[in-house]
Motif scaffolding. Structure first.
Motif, PDB file in Angstrom:
ATOM      1  N   LEU A  62       0.823  -1.215   0.000  1.00  0.00           N
ATOM      2  CA  LEU A  62       0.000   0.000   0.000  1.00  0.00           C
ATOM      3  C   LEU A  62       0.856   1.263   0.000  1.00  0.00           C
ATOM      4  O   LEU A  62       0.484   2.266  -0.610  1.00  0.00           O
ATOM      5  CB  LEU A  62      -0.936   0.018   1.206  1.00  0.00           C
ATOM      6  CG  LEU A  62      -2.357  -0.498   0.925  1.00  0.00           C
ATOM      7  CD1 LEU A  62      -2.361  -2.019   0.786  1.00  0.00           C
ATOM      8  CD2 LEU A  62      -3.334  -0.071   2.005  1.00  0.00           C
ATOM      9  N   GLU A  63       1.979   1.214   0.698  1.00  0.00           N
ATOM     10  CA  GLU A  63       2.864   2.380   0.703  1.00  0.00           C
ATOM     11  C   GLU A  63       3.435   2.643  -0.689  1.00  0.00           C
ATOM     12  O   GLU A  63       3.661   3.791  -1.071  1.00  0.00           O
ATOM     13  CB  GLU A  63       3.988   2.175   1.710  1.00  0.00           C
ATOM     14  CG  GLU A  63       3.540   2.229   3.169  1.00  0.00           C
ATOM     15  CD  GLU A  63       4.695   2.017   4.130  1.00  0.00           C
ATOM     16  OE1 GLU A  63       5.776   2.593   3.899  1.00  0.00           O
ATOM     17  OE2 GLU A  63       4.518   1.270   5.105  1.00  0.00           O
ATOM     18  N   GLU A  64       3.658   1.589  -1.438  1.00  0.00           N
ATOM     19  CA  GLU A  64       4.238   1.731  -2.780  1.00  0.00           C
ATOM     20  C   GLU A  64       3.194   2.118  -3.814  1.00  0.00           C
ATOM     21  O   GLU A  64       3.456   2.950  -4.690  1.00  0.00           O
ATOM     22  CB  GLU A  64       4.903   0.407  -3.184  1.00  0.00           C
ATOM     23  CG  GLU A  64       5.469   0.387  -4.594  1.00  0.00           C
ATOM     24  CD  GLU A  64       6.669   1.299  -4.775  1.00  0.00           C
ATOM     25  OE1 GLU A  64       6.962   1.658  -5.927  1.00  0.00           O
ATOM     26  OE2 GLU A  64       7.313   1.652  -3.759  1.00  0.00           O
ATOM     27  N   TYR A  65       2.007   1.529  -3.743  1.00  0.00           N
ATOM     28  CA  TYR A  65       0.989   1.742  -4.772  1.00  0.00           C
ATOM     29  C   TYR A  65      -0.182   2.536  -4.199  1.00  0.00           C
ATOM     30  O   TYR A  65      -1.050   1.989  -3.522  1.00  0.00           O
ATOM     31  CB  TYR A  65       0.515   0.396  -5.326  1.00  0.00           C
ATOM     32  CG  TYR A  65       1.601  -0.340  -6.077  1.00  0.00           C
ATOM     33  CD1 TYR A  65       2.038   0.108  -7.314  1.00  0.00           C
ATOM     34  CD2 TYR A  65       2.223  -1.464  -5.530  1.00  0.00           C
ATOM     35  CE1 TYR A  65       3.054  -0.543  -8.001  1.00  0.00           C
ATOM     36  CE2 TYR A  65       3.232  -2.122  -6.201  1.00  0.00           C
ATOM     37  CZ  TYR A  65       3.647  -1.652  -7.443  1.00  0.00           C
ATOM     38  OH  TYR A  65       4.654  -2.296  -8.113  1.00  0.00           O
ATOM     39  N   LYS A  66      -0.175   3.826  -4.483  1.00  0.00           N
ATOM     40  CA  LYS A  66      -1.177   4.730  -3.910  1.00  0.00           C
ATOM     41  C   LYS A  66      -2.566   4.510  -4.504  1.00  0.00           C
ATOM     42  O   LYS A  66      -3.553   4.991  -3.940  1.00  0.00           O
ATOM     43  CB  LYS A  66      -0.761   6.188  -4.134  1.00  0.00           C
ATOM     44  CG  LYS A  66       0.653   6.511  -3.684  1.00  0.00           C
ATOM     45  CD  LYS A  66       0.895   6.143  -2.230  1.00  0.00           C
ATOM     46  CE  LYS A  66       2.306   6.502  -1.788  1.00  0.00           C
ATOM     47  NZ  LYS A  66       2.621   6.021  -0.423  1.00  0.00           N
ATOM     48  N   ASP A  67      -2.675   3.827  -5.613  1.00  0.00           N
ATOM     49  CA  ASP A  67      -3.979   3.572  -6.219  1.00  0.00           C
ATOM     50  C   ASP A  67      -4.727   2.428  -5.535  1.00  0.00           C
ATOM     51  O   ASP A  67      -5.880   2.156  -5.866  1.00  0.00           O
ATOM     52  CB  ASP A  67      -3.842   3.263  -7.714  1.00  0.00           C
ATOM     53  CG  ASP A  67      -3.700   4.530  -8.543  1.00  0.00           C
ATOM     54  OD1 ASP A  67      -3.570   5.610  -7.929  1.00  0.00           O
ATOM     55  OD2 ASP A  67      -3.726   4.451  -9.777  1.00  0.00           O
ATOM     56  N   THR A  86      -8.097   3.690 -12.051  1.00  0.00           N
ATOM     57  CA  THR A  86      -6.644   3.673 -12.084  1.00  0.00           C
ATOM     58  C   THR A  86      -6.110   3.493 -13.506  1.00  0.00           C
ATOM     59  O   THR A  86      -6.701   2.772 -14.316  1.00  0.00           O
ATOM     60  CB  THR A  86      -6.072   2.555 -11.190  1.00  0.00           C
ATOM     61  OG1 THR A  86      -4.648   2.647 -11.189  1.00  0.00           O
ATOM     62  CG2 THR A  86      -6.474   1.177 -11.690  1.00  0.00           C
ATOM     63  N   ARG A 214      -5.630   3.756   4.146  1.00  0.00           N
ATOM     64  CA  ARG A 214      -4.855   4.982   4.369  1.00  0.00           C
ATOM     65  C   ARG A 214      -5.718   5.974   5.123  1.00  0.00           C
ATOM     66  O   ARG A 214      -6.860   6.208   4.750  1.00  0.00           O
ATOM     67  CB  ARG A 214      -4.410   5.601   3.043  1.00  0.00           C
ATOM     68  CG  ARG A 214      -3.229   4.915   2.415  1.00  0.00           C
ATOM     69  CD  ARG A 214      -2.713   5.683   1.208  1.00  0.00           C
ATOM     70  NE  ARG A 214      -1.962   4.786   0.364  1.00  0.00           N
ATOM     71  CZ  ARG A 214      -2.516   3.964  -0.518  1.00  0.00           C
ATOM     72  NH1 ARG A 214      -3.831   3.970  -0.676  1.00  0.00           N
ATOM     73  NH2 ARG A 214      -1.779   3.158  -1.240  1.00  0.00           N
ATOM     74  N   LEU A 227      -0.034  10.955   6.858  1.00  0.00           N
ATOM     75  CA  LEU A 227      -0.795   9.962   6.113  1.00  0.00           C
ATOM     76  C   LEU A 227      -0.131   8.601   6.313  1.00  0.00           C
ATOM     77  O   LEU A 227       1.049   8.426   5.990  1.00  0.00           O
ATOM     78  CB  LEU A 227      -0.828  10.323   4.629  1.00  0.00           C
ATOM     79  CG  LEU A 227      -1.713   9.457   3.727  1.00  0.00           C
ATOM     80  CD1 LEU A 227      -3.174   9.600   4.130  1.00  0.00           C
ATOM     81  CD2 LEU A 227      -1.526   9.847   2.262  1.00  0.00           C
ATOM     82  N   VAL A 229      -0.775   4.029   6.687  1.00  0.00           N
ATOM     83  CA  VAL A 229      -1.604   2.840   6.483  1.00  0.00           C
ATOM     84  C   VAL A 229      -1.955   2.292   7.862  1.00  0.00           C
ATOM     85  O   VAL A 229      -1.063   2.013   8.668  1.00  0.00           O
ATOM     86  CB  VAL A 229      -0.862   1.769   5.664  1.00  0.00           C
ATOM     87  CG1 VAL A 229      -1.708   0.503   5.552  1.00  0.00           C
ATOM     88  CG2 VAL A 229      -0.504   2.304   4.279  1.00  0.00           C
ATOM     89  N   CYS A 254      -8.289  10.813   1.678  1.00  0.00           N
ATOM     90  CA  CYS A 254      -8.351   9.963   2.864  1.00  0.00           C
ATOM     91  C   CYS A 254      -8.970  10.704   4.042  1.00  0.00           C
ATOM     92  O   CYS A 254      -8.757  11.903   4.228  1.00  0.00           O
ATOM     93  CB  CYS A 254      -6.947   9.499   3.246  1.00  0.00           C
ATOM     94  SG  CYS A 254      -6.154   8.516   1.972  1.00  0.00           S
TER      95      CYS A 254
END
Length: 292
Positions: A62-67, A86, A214, A227, A229, A254
């Protein structure tokens, strides 16, 4: 770049582009994890180390892929939901599936020692992955409800099964026979009458699985929002969850989540660089309580 006579082989490659305006779910599932958990002496019926490691690996994704707007995990599986609009990797199925799976799998191995300490990783775990499209919000909710219902059903069975084996002295075959054809009410009765266990009092992470979202939270030391997770262990089948977290289906910014200082999960603390926080708050009693 100069072309060669061999470049024609690229014409054999094919790409599958996912339909637009559909929720994309990438589900990762452990391969032969019954064998893997036995080889590494996982606690039964639930091992908090294993669940913590799964959640950590998923949070890295989740930290890598914001979508990815929401993820749901239980046992040895995790589902990642990408926003329906996306354009990540131009919605190429193979790219989405392989990149998310490889990051999750490598993170699982990378953080193994943080959770299993002196337990040596005897061989590399592996995970399969699949991509499923859901055209409506209700379809997506039903999918996640299905996975959470599956969590409850499996956990109730496993809790009863291992109580019969570890506390009741039955063999695994005898426990299977005892539970064959039983209903949920039967399993609850076995736990309560024979093992003085009220299933309702079992930890929510075991009964409900883990939801990753998030959220903005107030930094516990610095006077600003961050921000992060966050892990939740709540019922996502009922409407209340979706009302409280309406930004998921509405694809909006978020929302804000408030933790009591002493209740901040370790998964969140790790995103706040808590070693730096410690330097700024050595004398803060609440902070010391978090670390302990």
């Amino acid at each position: 770049m100069a072309k060669s006579k061999f470049e024609y082989v690229r014409s054999f490659e094919s790409e599958e582009y996912l339909l637009p305006n559909c929720w994309i779910v990438v589900r990762i599932d452990g391969k032969s994890f019954h064998k893997f958990s036995k080889k590494h002496d996982f606690d039964k019926p639930n091992d908090p180390r294993a669940l913590g490691l799964m959640n950590k690996a998923a949070s890295i994704v989740l930290e890598e892929y914001k979508d990815i707007l929401i993820a749901y995990g239980q046992s040895d599986e995790y589902s990642f939901v990408l926003r329906k609009d996306t354009q990540l990797y131009n919605r190429r199925k193979n790219k989405l599936m392989t990149y998310i799976n490889s990051l999750f799998s490598s993170s699982y191995v990378y953080y193994w020692r943080d959770y299993f300490k002196d337990v040596k990783l005897k061989y590399p775990p592996s995970f399969d992955s699949r991509v499923v499209l859901y055209p409506t919000d209700q379809n997506l909710r039903d999918y996640l409800s299905w996975r959470q219902a599956d969590c409850h059903i499996n956990n109730l069975y496993n809790t009863t099964f291992w109580a019969l084996v570890l506390k009741g002295g039955l063999t695994t075959q005898e426990a299977e026979q005892r539970l064959c054809g039983t209903l949920s009410s039967d399993k609850n009765e076995i736990l309560f009458k024979e093992f003085d266990t009220n299933y309702n009092n079992e930890p929510f992470i075991y009964k409900k699985g883990t939801i990753l979202l998030r959220k903005k939270i107030k930094h516990p030391i610095k006077d600003k929002n961050r921000l992060v997770v966050i892990p939740l262990h709540k019922d996502l089948i009922q409407d209340d969850f979706w009302t409280r977290n309406s930004e998921i289906l509405d694809i909006k910014a978020c929302g804000f989540y408030e933790f009591k200082f002493s209740d901040i999960p370790e998964l969140v603390l790790s995103q706040l660089h808590h070693l730096n926080i410690k330097d700024s708050a050595e004398n803060d009693s609440d902070y010391k309580r978090v670390l302990n």
